[in-house]
Design an enzyme around this catalytic site. Sequence first.
Site, PDB file in Angstrom:
ATOM      1  N   GLU A  75      44.048  30.714  52.104  1.00  0.00           N
ATOM      2  CA  GLU A  75      42.725  31.314  52.259  1.00  0.00           C
ATOM      3  C   GLU A  75      42.092  31.403  50.870  1.00  0.00           C
ATOM      4  O   GLU A  75      42.756  31.736  49.897  1.00  0.00           O
ATOM      5  CB  GLU A  75      42.853  32.710  52.884  1.00  0.00           C
ATOM      6  CG  GLU A  75      41.518  33.199  53.408  1.00  0.00           C
ATOM      7  CD  GLU A  75      41.621  34.474  54.237  1.00  0.00           C
ATOM      8  OE1 GLU A  75      42.381  34.487  55.212  1.00  0.00           O
ATOM      9  OE2 GLU A  75      40.918  35.422  53.902  1.00  0.00           O
TER      10      GLU A  75
ATOM     11  N   CYS B 113      39.893  40.188  53.419  1.00  0.00           N
ATOM     12  CA  CYS B 113      40.812  39.145  53.875  1.00  0.00           C
ATOM     13  C   CYS B 113      41.110  39.261  55.356  1.00  0.00           C
ATOM     14  O   CYS B 113      41.327  40.364  55.865  1.00  0.00           O
ATOM     15  CB  CYS B 113      42.109  39.273  53.080  1.00  0.00           C
ATOM     16  SG  CYS B 113      43.363  38.100  53.597  1.00  0.00           S
TER      17      CYS B 113
ATOM     18  N   CYS C 124      45.378  39.946  55.679  1.00  0.00           N
ATOM     19  CA  CYS C 124      46.016  41.239  55.409  1.00  0.00           C
ATOM     20  C   CYS C 124      45.018  42.394  55.450  1.00  0.00           C
ATOM     21  O   CYS C 124      45.057  43.261  54.566  1.00  0.00           O
ATOM     22  CB  CYS C 124      46.743  41.206  54.072  1.00  0.00           C
ATOM     23  SG  CYS C 124      45.628  41.008  52.683  1.00  0.00           S
TER      24      CYS C 124
ATOM     25  N   HIS D  69      44.708  46.371  53.178  1.00  0.00           N
ATOM     26  CA  HIS D  69      43.530  46.905  52.485  1.00  0.00           C
ATOM     27  C   HIS D  69      43.076  48.212  53.126  1.00  0.00           C
ATOM     28  O   HIS D  69      42.672  49.147  52.432  1.00  0.00           O
ATOM     29  CB  HIS D  69      42.410  45.868  52.472  1.00  0.00           C
ATOM     30  CG  HIS D  69      42.704  44.733  51.527  1.00  0.00           C
ATOM     31  ND1 HIS D  69      42.745  44.897  50.163  1.00  0.00           N
ATOM     32  CD2 HIS D  69      43.000  43.428  51.758  1.00  0.00           C
ATOM     33  CE1 HIS D  69      43.049  43.740  49.583  1.00  0.00           C
ATOM     34  NE2 HIS D  69      43.211  42.832  50.535  1.00  0.00           N
TER      35      HIS D  69
ATOM     36  N   ARG E 255      52.032  40.175  50.589  1.00  0.00           N
ATOM     37  CA  ARG E 255      52.176  39.344  49.383  1.00  0.00           C
ATOM     38  C   ARG E 255      52.496  40.143  48.133  1.00  0.00           C
ATOM     39  O   ARG E 255      52.589  39.576  47.059  1.00  0.00           O
ATOM     40  CB  ARG E 255      50.905  38.507  49.183  1.00  0.00           C
ATOM     41  CG  ARG E 255      50.855  37.345  50.132  1.00  0.00           C
ATOM     42  CD  ARG E 255      49.447  36.831  50.390  1.00  0.00           C
ATOM     43  NE  ARG E 255      49.472  35.967  51.550  1.00  0.00           N
ATOM     44  CZ  ARG E 255      49.577  36.416  52.807  1.00  0.00           C
ATOM     45  NH1 ARG E 255      49.624  37.708  53.059  1.00  0.00           N
ATOM     46  NH2 ARG E 255      49.637  35.571  53.819  1.00  0.00           N
TER      47      ARG E 255
ATOM     48  N   SER F  46      47.832  38.751  45.049  1.00  0.00           N
ATOM     49  CA  SER F  46      47.608  37.396  44.519  1.00  0.00           C
ATOM     50  C   SER F  46      46.854  37.429  43.193  1.00  0.00           C
ATOM     51  O   SER F  46      46.854  36.442  42.457  1.00  0.00           O
ATOM     52  CB  SER F  46      46.871  36.524  45.536  1.00  0.00           C
ATOM     53  OG  SER F  46      47.708  36.280  46.648  1.00  0.00           O
TER      54      SER F  46
ATOM     55  N   CYS G 278      46.841  33.908  48.389  1.00  0.00           N
ATOM     56  CA  CYS G 278      45.626  34.223  49.147  1.00  0.00           C
ATOM     57  C   CYS G 278      44.538  34.469  48.115  1.00  0.00           C
ATOM     58  O   CYS G 278      44.518  35.536  47.477  1.00  0.00           O
ATOM     59  CB  CYS G 278      45.795  35.439  50.037  1.00  0.00           C
ATOM     60  SG  CYS G 278      44.207  35.819  50.814  1.00  0.00           S
TER      61      CYS G 278
ATOM     62  N   CYS H 150      41.856  37.242  48.686  1.00  0.00           N
ATOM     63  CA  CYS H 150      42.318  38.528  48.166  1.00  0.00           C
ATOM     64  C   CYS H 150      42.265  38.558  46.642  1.00  0.00           C
ATOM     65  O   CYS H 150      41.813  39.526  46.046  1.00  0.00           O
ATOM     66  CB  CYS H 150      43.751  38.794  48.606  1.00  0.00           C
ATOM     67  SG  CYS H 150      43.884  39.601  50.196  1.00  0.00           S
TER      68      CYS H 150
END
Length: 495
Positions: A13, A60, A63, A67, A422, A445, A489, A492
């Site tokens: 993503e 995102c 996930c 968040h 992640r 990330s 990602c 993110c």
Amino acid sequence: MGKVTIDPVTRVEGHLRVSTETKGGTIHQARVAGEMYRGFEQILAGRDPLDAPVITQRICGVCPVSHAIASSRCVENALELPPPLSGKLLRNLILGANFLQSHILHFYQLSALDFLNIEGILSLKTRDPQLQELKGWVVQELDSNRILPAAPFLPRLKGDYPADLSWTQNLLSHYLQALDMRRKAHSMIALLGGKVPHVASIVPGGVTCTPTYGELEAFRGHLYILRRFIESVYLPDVMATAKQFPDYTRLGTGLRRFLAFGAFPEAEGDWLPSGTVDSRSFSSLREGEIREETAYSWYVDAPEQETSLPDPEKEGAYSWIKAPRYGGKACEVGPLARLIVAYHAGQPSVKEMVDDCMNRLRLNHSALKSVFGRHLARALEAQLLARRMEVWLDQIDPETSHVAEYVPRSQGSGSGLIEAPRGALGHWITIAEGRIATYQCMVPSTWNFSPMGGRKDPGPVESALLGTPVARDSQGLEAARVVRSFDPCIACAVH
Ligand code: NFE
């Protein structure tokens, strides 16, 4: 000297570019860059703090749960709204389901295609019905003479795909099964949180859903099937793939410095501990050591105050991703970091599971710091987590309240540190006159895919790429395998 650039890296993503330079057949310089500015922190300024978990979920689609929880926790700390234990446990179940779908997605849909010998499957001539079905996925047959490759299986980068076609056929056959498992994990989230990616029940102060016994049992039914899949298919598939690619149990080592914020609160504290491990030495987490640097990022430098003001003309910058540092040093975050921190913190179930897995693979523990170490860490974590979720499920009392009573306050500041699939995720908020004055997110990330920091020190993925051997005619497959082991990602990372 050779140069290979992958731009964009596919099956992630967001927008990620990886540029490598090789000398003597190995990568000796690497740069990773996020290529699109977003500006969520600017969007949040001036808004109602209670809206932050709703808005930050939109960072995102993979996930949103993490968040929502990190955002709720920073608002809770700022406004003094501690959630009750049952609210925390329900969040654990929602977040746990998100971890399971994310790890399964990463191995089967995002990573496995870098390892599978698809052309080998097409060359097989037997009339085995399962094989015919698999062939039907990877090509579109126009007529008996012409075939078209079908995405995402073909076309692909040239590389050293293994000759073992029975392993290939087995792994490929689990691709669709994995999609079904992900759907079950999303159904679990829907039971407690609303349809993914719009998880509505997580609010500052707890969780607003009031699950019935029937809904909890429906959750348990999905979880049982997922746990069986993880134990009997996912983990064995990762171990079998590691055996096919022994080089990748040594490649992609990286910094050997790991950071975790701690995850899944229980009555006695976090189930997965926070901390850092540097050269096998464990230290407790000190939040004050966390900073973001911007020397090579397209943001205005403001060392004393975190800022996200864009500066697209900045001299020398090469990424929209910032450079988080802990005590001035880059750190790897993610499932491997969580596992290593928990192992060195002495978490008994993690220790037992890791020791058993490495014994079965006949690998030294140092092999964990590698491409397959990261894949194994995800699968092991999924197994451990699915078992723990059954314990949390038993502890939920549907008759009790899962959310704190809201008491309005017009100012405060707070942080929300959690673990996302992640890795370490932090949200920070300051509130003045009932509105968000400043908001900062530091995302997994962002840590892993950071560019160089102020001391020209490379980010974790940039480090992990160094020393990777590449074929003379490489199109970048070797680098892609290292990069993907961190589960990028970039939506993110830049936010
Ligand atoms: Ni966009 Fe995320 C996770 C968060 S990652 S997927 O996991 O937070 O950087």
